[in-house]
Design an enzyme around this catalytic site. Structure first.
Site: not given
Ligand code: NDP
Ligand code: OAA
Length: 253
Positions: A119, A176, A204
């Protein structure tokens, strides 16, 4: 064409499915089996009800877009199944011991781990911190309370001020990016996390000072419609990383 197994079929998973370029999604897994099945209908990929079957399928790369918990549980197993790994929940690597274990394992197996820019902008040249001094690195993140899953917040409030590896323990779905900055720069990152009911973006601000001079980056992200915690840019960044994996020229440090 590179083939993908998608671990996590929520918000980012579905954006990847709708927008992927230059890769073929062949396998899906989510802890909510219905989500993997629904996603499978959109991209003609096979939905698996358990992780072992998902990892035994034949494809090149697992794209984790699930949670820190999922990345922690499955990273080693992904590599041991002969697949490279893209990690969206990069906060998992705030744990230095775990990070080193996974890097050593990938190295011994000849596998790669990719961390998308997520992000934010600016990870490319922030990597100069690995060869040159960076004296200040601060991330100030501001989100609407809705994005932080907070119900009561009438005015701009500082929720956390401290180091990235501590912040991610309290806000694993929102910070993250702080750990991605840490991995790129090769040093600790100071973090301020603010809830502000007057903003409708995930903001951010990154402040960098070092031997090169100084830089300030401000990213005002649109939240994803299906998950306001996650910026739409994060999903686009993973789609782009996947597109570029197969290309011969690499742009950016
Ligand atoms: N690096 C970066 O800049 C960013 C990273 N992220 C991260 O990316 C990831 C995905 O984001 P997003 O798609 O929006 O999240 P969502 O919650 O919309 O989707 C995640 C999916 O994965 C499932 N899930 C969670 N844990 C597990 C597991 N142990 N095994 C299998 N499935 C699982 C969730 O189920 P359930 O709903 O039951 O939990 C959900 O269906 C998150 O960890 C988020 O914090 C997001 C934004 C920015
Ligand atoms: O999507 C964003 O703005 C950032 C975020 O959630 C993350 O870093 O986990």
């Amino acid at each position: 064409m590179l083939t993908i197994g998608l671990l996590g079929c929520g918000n980012i998973g579905n954006i990847i499915i709708k927008n992927h370029v230059g890769v073929d999604i062949v396998a899906l897994f989510d802890q909510m089996p219905g989500r993997a099945e629904e996603a499978g209908k959109l991209c003609d990929a096979k939905a698996f009800g358990n992780i072992e079957d998902f990892l035994n399928e034949d494809y090149d790369i697992v794209v984790e877009a699930a949670s820190i918990d999922a990345a922690q549980k499955y990273a080693a197993s992904v590599l041991e199944h002969g697949k490279d790994l893209v990690v969206m929940s990069v906060g998992v690597f705030a744990d230095e011991l775990f990070r080193q274990e996974i890097i050593d394992l990938a190295s011994s197996l000849g596998r790669k781990i990719y961390i998308p820019s997520g992000a934010i902008f600016g990870l490319d040249n922030l990597k100069i911190g690995q060869v040159s001094g960076i004296t200040r690195l601060l991330l100030r993140t501001t989100k609407n309370p809705r994005s932080l899953n907070i119900e009561e917040c009438a005015e701009r409030t500082c929720l956390f001020s401290g180091m990235a590896n501590e912040c991610i323990k309290h806000y694993p779905k929102n910070t993250n990016v702080s750990v991605a900055l840490e991995l790129a720069a090769g040093r600790d990152v100071e973090v301020e996390l603010w809830a502000d009911p007057s903003v409708d973006r995930n903001v951010h601000e990154i402040f960098i000072e070092g031997d090169f001079g100084e830089a300030t980056i401000t990213v005002k992200n649109l939240p994803s419609p299906d998950n306001p915690a996650t910026s739409y840019l994060a999903a686009l960044s993973i789609v782009t990383l996947l597109k570029n994996l197969g290309e011969p020229m690499r742009v950016g440090t």
